[in-house]
Each structure stands twice: as structure tokens, then as C-alpha cells.
Design a protein around this motif. Structure first.
Motif, PDB file in Angstrom:
ATOM      1  N   GLU A  71       1.055  -1.291   0.108  1.00 53.64           N
ATOM      2  CA  GLU A  71      -0.068  -0.017   0.064  1.00 53.64           C
ATOM      3  C   GLU A  71       0.975   1.293   0.119  1.00 53.64           C
ATOM      4  OE1 GLU A  71      -3.994  -0.754   0.503  1.00 53.64           O
ATOM      5  OE2 GLU A  71      -2.490  -1.929  -0.957  1.00 53.64           O
ATOM      6  N   ALA A 104       5.489   0.723   4.310  1.00 52.13           N
ATOM      7  CA  ALA A 104       5.296   0.704   2.895  1.00 52.13           C
ATOM      8  C   ALA A 104       6.310   0.501   2.204  1.00 52.13           C
ATOM      9  CB  ALA A 104       4.418   1.806   2.327  1.00 52.13           C
ATOM     10  N   ALA A 119       1.691  -5.830   8.294  1.00 59.66           N
ATOM     11  CA  ALA A 119       1.691  -4.880   7.475  1.00 59.66           C
ATOM     12  C   ALA A 119       1.216  -5.743   6.091  1.00 59.66           C
ATOM     13  CB  ALA A 119       3.347  -4.387   7.291  1.00 59.66           C
TER      14      ALA A 119
END
Ligand code: SAM
Ligand code: DTB
Ligand code: SF4
Length: 328
Positions: free
Chosen positions: A68, A76, A114
């Protein structure tokens, strides 16, 4: 609905309003500071013992490498932040961390991954962790990204108590922060979690360069959910080098953070409002004002997911200094 959890019962009751208009929420933000604090502290006392603070400990069970583009996030993959991508943690490592969190005084253990959304086999691994952590006598929380209906039901079956999925900001500002999933996607996941019978933990981040209207929009959206989240984390952006926001925005005025906590408390009177990320850079005085404004939960332990949090000793000293005690 179970009445066993302190906050779960009243949040859906007639006491809590679900029709806050933006004008009303803005008017709260614009109150003179002492009036806002007085109102928030009053609402806090009507619903909770103001000397009790709920203590959660976070563990990143799957760190980094996320596909993302959340502009605040050190995990990220596309930003160079120094966070290395790791595999899902082994069950026994998670259980050892949970036991340490319990020994340290936490009542809830929150596992973060994550992921954009978990694969079904990831869900099975996390369910085993939930079962193990629960068996230690801790409440369980997970934050794994977007869930579908079946995944939420499977997590509920394993005994998961809370699911964290934040709206992060107002619907209007959202597109400046994340482009790889929509606000609507987030609301859908929240629906699946709620319908599965899991308690909802949902809040956002301030200090991302949003304006007052965005803070108003975030709180108004949270407070207009069909049922208020049982837990509302309010994060102050942790600026991590390499993320787009760290290069772009100035640190937030701590008193504006306190105001956000106070408005969240007034609009969601029976929810636990968590003073979440950002405490490492906050003075004791600011944190004390947050507790006065109605915050009644913190993350405890020296690490959030990837960034530092105050150490256990200094937090314990602060709680003692303020005459606060851990909620059972
Ligand atoms: N990947 C999952 C997701 O995004 O739903 C779960 C983990 S994600 C790290 C959980 C939340 O942490 C985000 O929604 C965001 O609100 C918060 N967060 C992440 N980085 C942050 C930062 N630098 N400062 C403050 N809050 C942050
Ligand atoms: C939430 O609202 N805040 C926590 C939890 N939910 C998962 C995460 C904060 C993360 C801060 C940045 C980091 O440590 O990576
Ligand atoms: Fe990935 Fe969650 Fe970070 Fe967004 S907030 S980049 S989804 S770990």
C-alpha cells in the motif's frame, strides 16, 4: 450483545448520539480551551472512572514490505525508511511476547501485520495466535488490513475480541494520504468486523497536514457509524524519514492534539479513547492534558509497531505521578 465489557454496552445505547453534524463537531473544536476541557472531563466522568487507564501492548507480527501507499507509514515497501520486510512471526515467538506484555501489566495484546489484506492461510496462522494469547488471559486485538466477511467470521470463531482498522482521516483528505484503497473499502471492512460480532477499534491520525475541517470530518464520521467503535485510537503522526509526510508537514501543535482527544471523548462518550502513537515526542504535561480531556487508554511498552514508544518504567512513573491506575 455481551455486557461483560465495560465499554461495549452503552456505546450502542440511547445515551450515545449517532447524528453529530459537522457544524456541531466544529463548534466543539472552536470552544475556548477551558470550556472544551470541562465538557470533555464531565462526559468522561459520566461514563468512566477517570483514574483508570486501559493498557494495550502492540506487537508487529508481520513487519514491512507492504504494497500500500499510506503516506505516513514506515512499512510501505515503496518508501525508503530502513524498515526491512520480514515474514510472519512464529507462533511461539508471539506467545512469548504476549506473556511478557502480560507480566508488564497489559490487559490487551494487539497484533499488527503490514498487509493490504490477509490471505486465507494467514488468517489460519493468526487464529492460532489469537487462541494462544487468549489462553494467557489477555484480551486480543488484531490489525491485518482489509477483511472480507468470511475472514472476519473466522477470526471471531478463534476468539478475537477486537479488530483495529482506522479511517485515518476525513473522507475529503483521505485521497491525499492513500490511493491504493478507498474510504469505502475501509467502511466495508468495518461492517464485516461489526457483523461478525467483533468489537471495533477505529480511529485516525492527526498532524498529517490536514486542516480543522478534516479533523471535524474524521470525528463526525466516526461518531456517525451505526455503532460507535468500542475503542477509538487517536494517533499523532510519527514522522518517519523516507515517508512522504515526514518531508512535507510541520509537527502539530500539542494543544490541537489535546482538543482532538476532547472532541472524540464528547462525541463518543462511552468509547475507550486511546492516546496512541506520538507519545514518545509528547511532554508529560501534554499527556496529562490528554487524560484530563478523556483519553483512557494507551499503548504500553517500548515499541509501537516499528517506532519507539516511551519505556515501561517512565510510563509507570507518569501514571503514578498522575494518580492513574491500570484498568483490569
Ligand atoms: N496494514 C494494516 C492496515 O493498514 O490496516 C494494519 C497496520 S497499520 C500500521 C495500522 C494503523 O497504524 C494505520 O491505520 C495508521 O492509522 C497507524 N499508523 C501507521 N503509521 C503511523 C505513523 N507513522 N504515525 C501514526 N500512526 C501510524
Ligand atoms: C493504531 O491506531 N495505532 C497503532 C495501532 N493502531 C496498530 C499503530 C501505530 C503505528 C505507529 C508507527 C509504527 O510504529 O510503525
Ligand atoms: Fe501497509 Fe498498513 Fe502501513 Fe498502509 S498503514 S502501508 S496498509 S502497513
Amino acid at each position: 450483545m455481551s455486557l461483560s465489557h465495560h465499554a461495549a454496552a452503552p456505546s450502542g445505547s440511547a445515551l450515545a448520539r449517532h447524528d453529530w453534524t459537522r457544524a456541531e463537531v466544529r463548534a466543539l473544536f472552536e470552544l475556548p480551551f477551558p470550556d472544551l476541557m470541562y465538557q470533555a472531563a464531565t462526559v468522561h466522568r459520566q461514563n468512566f472512572d477517570p483514574s483508570e487507564v486501559q493498557i494495550s501492548t502492540l506487537l508487529s507480527i508481520k513487519t514491512g514490505g507492504c504494497p500500500e501507499d499510506c503516506a505516513y507509514c514506515p512499512q510501505a515497501a515503496r518508501y525508503d525508511t530502513g524498515v526491512k520486510a520480514e515474514k510472519l512471526m512464529a507462533l511461539d515467538t508471539v506467545l512469548a511476547e504476549a506473556a511478557a506484555a502480560k507480566a508488564g501489566g497489559a490487559s490487551r495484546f494487539c497484533m499488527g501485520a503490514a498487509w493490504r489484506s490477509p490471505k486465507d492461510r494467514d488468517i489460519e496462522s493468526v487464529c492460532a495466535m489469537v487462541e494462544g494469547v487468549k489462553a494467557l488471559g489477555l484480551e486480543t486485538c488484531a490489525t491485518l488490513g482489509m477483511l472480507n466477511r468470511e475472514q472476519a467470521a473466522r477470526l471471531k470463531e478463534s476468539g478475537l475480541d477486537y479488530y483495529n482498522h482506522n479511517l485515518d482521516t476525513s473522507p475529503e483528505f483521505y485521497g491525499e494520504i492513500i490511493t491504493t484503497r478507498t474510504y469505502e473499502d475501509r467502511l466495508d471492512t468495518l461492517d464485516h468486523v461489526r457483523n461478525a460480532g467483533i468489537n471495533v477499534c477505529c480511529g485516525g491520525i492527526v498532524g498529517m497536514g490536514e486542516n480543522l475541517a478534516d479533523r471535524v470530518g474524521m470525528i463526525a464520521t466516526l461518531a456517525s457509524l451505526p455503532q460507535h467503535p468500542e475503542s477509538v485510537p487517536i494517533n499523532m503522526l510519527v514522522q518517519v524519514e523516507g515517508t512522504p509526510l515526514a518531508a512535507k508537514v510541520a509537527p502539530m501543535d500539542p494543544l490541537d492534539f489535546v482538543r482532538t482527544i476532547a472532541v472524540a471523548r464528547i462525541c463518543m462518550p462511552a468509547s475507550m479513547v486511546r492516546l496512541s502513537a506520538g507519545r514518545e515526542d509528547m511532554s508529560e504535561e501534554t499527556q496529562a492534558l490528554c487524560f484530563l480531556a478523556g483519553a483512557n487508554s494507551i499503548f504500553y511498552g517500548p515499541k509501537l509497531l516499528t517506532t519507539p514508544n516511551p519505556g515501561r518504567d517512565s510510563d509507570m512513573k507518569l501514571l503514578v505521578k498522575l494518580g492513574l491506575r491500570a484498568m483490569e
